[in-house]
Design a protein around this motif. Structure first.
Motif, PDB file in Angstrom:
ATOM      1  N   MET A   1       6.304  -2.667   8.005  1.00  0.00           N
ATOM      2  CA  MET A   1       5.924  -3.533   6.640  1.00  0.00           C
ATOM      3  C   MET A   1       4.696  -4.321   7.020  1.00  0.00           C
ATOM      4  O   MET A   1       4.709  -4.992   7.908  1.00  0.00           O
ATOM      5  N   ALA A   2       3.844  -4.143   5.987  1.00  0.00           N
ATOM      6  CA  ALA A   2       2.575  -5.021   6.102  1.00  0.00           C
ATOM      7  C   ALA A   2       2.872  -6.107   4.964  1.00  0.00           C
ATOM      8  O   ALA A   2       3.138  -5.720   3.809  1.00  0.00           O
ATOM      9  N   TRP A   3       2.759  -7.235   5.494  1.00  0.00           N
ATOM     10  CA  TRP A   3       3.189  -8.404   4.507  1.00  0.00           C
ATOM     11  C   TRP A   3       2.103  -9.105   4.126  1.00  0.00           C
ATOM     12  O   TRP A   3       1.325  -9.810   5.348  1.00  0.00           O
TER      13      TRP A   3
ATOM     14  N   ALA B   1       3.663  -6.683  10.257  1.00  0.00           N
ATOM     15  CA  ALA B   1       2.655  -7.403  10.200  1.00  0.00           C
ATOM     16  C   ALA B   1       1.904  -8.112   9.160  1.00  0.00           C
ATOM     17  O   ALA B   1       2.247  -7.641   7.891  1.00  0.00           O
ATOM     18  N   SER B   2       1.308  -9.187   9.518  1.00  0.00           N
ATOM     19  CA  SER B   2       0.833 -10.221   8.358  1.00  0.00           C
ATOM     20  C   SER B   2      -0.251 -10.051   8.120  1.00  0.00           C
ATOM     21  O   SER B   2      -1.405  -9.804   9.170  1.00  0.00           O
ATOM     22  N   PHE B   3      -0.879 -10.140   6.996  1.00  0.00           N
ATOM     23  CA  PHE B   3      -2.199 -10.204   6.515  1.00  0.00           C
ATOM     24  C   PHE B   3      -2.662 -11.383   5.427  1.00  0.00           C
ATOM     25  O   PHE B   3      -1.865 -11.587   4.703  1.00  0.00           O
ATOM     26  N   ASP B   4      -3.854 -11.528   5.428  1.00  0.00           N
ATOM     27  CA  ASP B   4      -4.224 -12.601   4.271  1.00  0.00           C
ATOM     28  C   ASP B   4      -4.939 -11.755   2.914  1.00  0.00           C
ATOM     29  O   ASP B   4      -4.943 -12.272   1.920  1.00  0.00           O
ATOM     30  N   ASP B   5      -5.215 -10.572   3.208  1.00  0.00           N
ATOM     31  CA  ASP B   5      -5.553  -9.598   2.145  1.00  0.00           C
ATOM     32  C   ASP B   5      -5.027  -8.305   2.149  1.00  0.00           C
ATOM     33  O   ASP B   5      -4.746  -7.706   2.744  1.00  0.00           O
ATOM     34  N   LEU B   6      -4.998  -7.750   0.832  1.00  0.00           N
ATOM     35  CA  LEU B   6      -4.350  -6.385   0.296  1.00  0.00           C
ATOM     36  C   LEU B   6      -5.240  -5.368   1.062  1.00  0.00           C
ATOM     37  O   LEU B   6      -4.378  -4.444   1.714  1.00  0.00           O
ATOM     38  N   ALA B   7      -6.476  -5.421   0.973  1.00  0.00           N
ATOM     39  CA  ALA B   7      -7.118  -4.156   1.866  1.00  0.00           C
ATOM     40  C   ALA B   7      -6.699  -4.070   2.929  1.00  0.00           C
ATOM     41  O   ALA B   7      -6.732  -2.854   3.550  1.00  0.00           O
ATOM     42  N   THR B   8      -6.884  -4.909   3.879  1.00  0.00           N
ATOM     43  CA  THR B   8      -6.738  -4.972   5.397  1.00  0.00           C
ATOM     44  C   THR B   8      -5.115  -4.516   5.646  1.00  0.00           C
ATOM     45  O   THR B   8      -5.035  -3.608   6.502  1.00  0.00           O
TER      46      THR B   8
ATOM     47  N   TYR C   1      -3.288  -2.647   3.561  1.00  0.00           N
ATOM     48  CA  TYR C   1      -3.167  -1.414   3.263  1.00  0.00           C
ATOM     49  C   TYR C   1      -3.872  -0.302   4.414  1.00  0.00           C
ATOM     50  O   TYR C   1      -3.279   0.517   4.612  1.00  0.00           O
ATOM     51  N   TYR C   2      -5.091  -0.602   4.787  1.00  0.00           N
ATOM     52  CA  TYR C   2      -5.709   0.221   5.889  1.00  0.00           C
ATOM     53  C   TYR C   2      -4.711   0.274   7.135  1.00  0.00           C
ATOM     54  O   TYR C   2      -4.734   1.111   7.816  1.00  0.00           O
ATOM     55  N   TRP C   3      -4.210  -1.159   7.553  1.00  0.00           N
ATOM     56  CA  TRP C   3      -3.338  -0.960   8.742  1.00  0.00           C
ATOM     57  C   TRP C   3      -2.061  -0.122   8.482  1.00  0.00           C
ATOM     58  O   TRP C   3      -1.748   0.810   9.440  1.00  0.00           O
TER      59      TRP C   3
END
Length: 139
Positions: free
Chosen positions: A88-90, A115-122, A124-126
């Protein structure tokens, strides 16, 4: 990106991304502990009907998050793994006061990988880079 709409509510939209073979979950508006739990149960229903190994969990459209990861949330994630979820990319809401606490709890979860992210593009890539061996398990 070809998205198939599965569920559309004012505060939650769940779509299937055919190109990437994952669920795209878009949370919107105000969310508290109860609305978050209800949304999570809807996601579980969807993944049981249509097993996927990956979810792109987008919180960027949440305007006021007042929820935190609890023991219930960890149990939900484990149930999601049993239903087939591996990754899950959160993507966090722009303002999320419980971020550090949530990350501290989720880091100890072996499966699924969150994994947590601040932006959608990163995110998505992960998520695209994560390899899943074999088809998703069914619940």
């Amino acid at each position: 990106m070809q998205l198939e709409l599965i569920l559309e509510l004012p505060q939650l939209t769940i779509s299937y991304d055919h190109d990437n073979q994952w669920l795209y979950v878009n949370w919107q508006g105000v969310h508290n502990q109860d609305s978050t739990r209800q949304g999570c149960l809807l996601i579980l229903e969807v993944i049981r009907q249509r097993p996927v190994a990956k979810i792109l969990n987008d919180n960027t459209n949440i305007t006021h998050p007042s929820f935190q990861v609890t023991e219930w949330g960890i149990s939900w994630l484990r149930t999601m793994h049993t239903a087939g979820l591996h990754y899950m990319a959160w993507v966090y809401a722009p303002t999320f006061p419980q971020r550090r606490a949530s990350e501290a709890i989720v880091q100890y979860l072996a499966n699924p990988t969150v994994a947590s992210f601040d932006d959608l593009a990163t995110a998505y890539y992960w998520l695209r880079q994560q390899q899943v061996s074999g088809p998703p398990m069914s619940a």
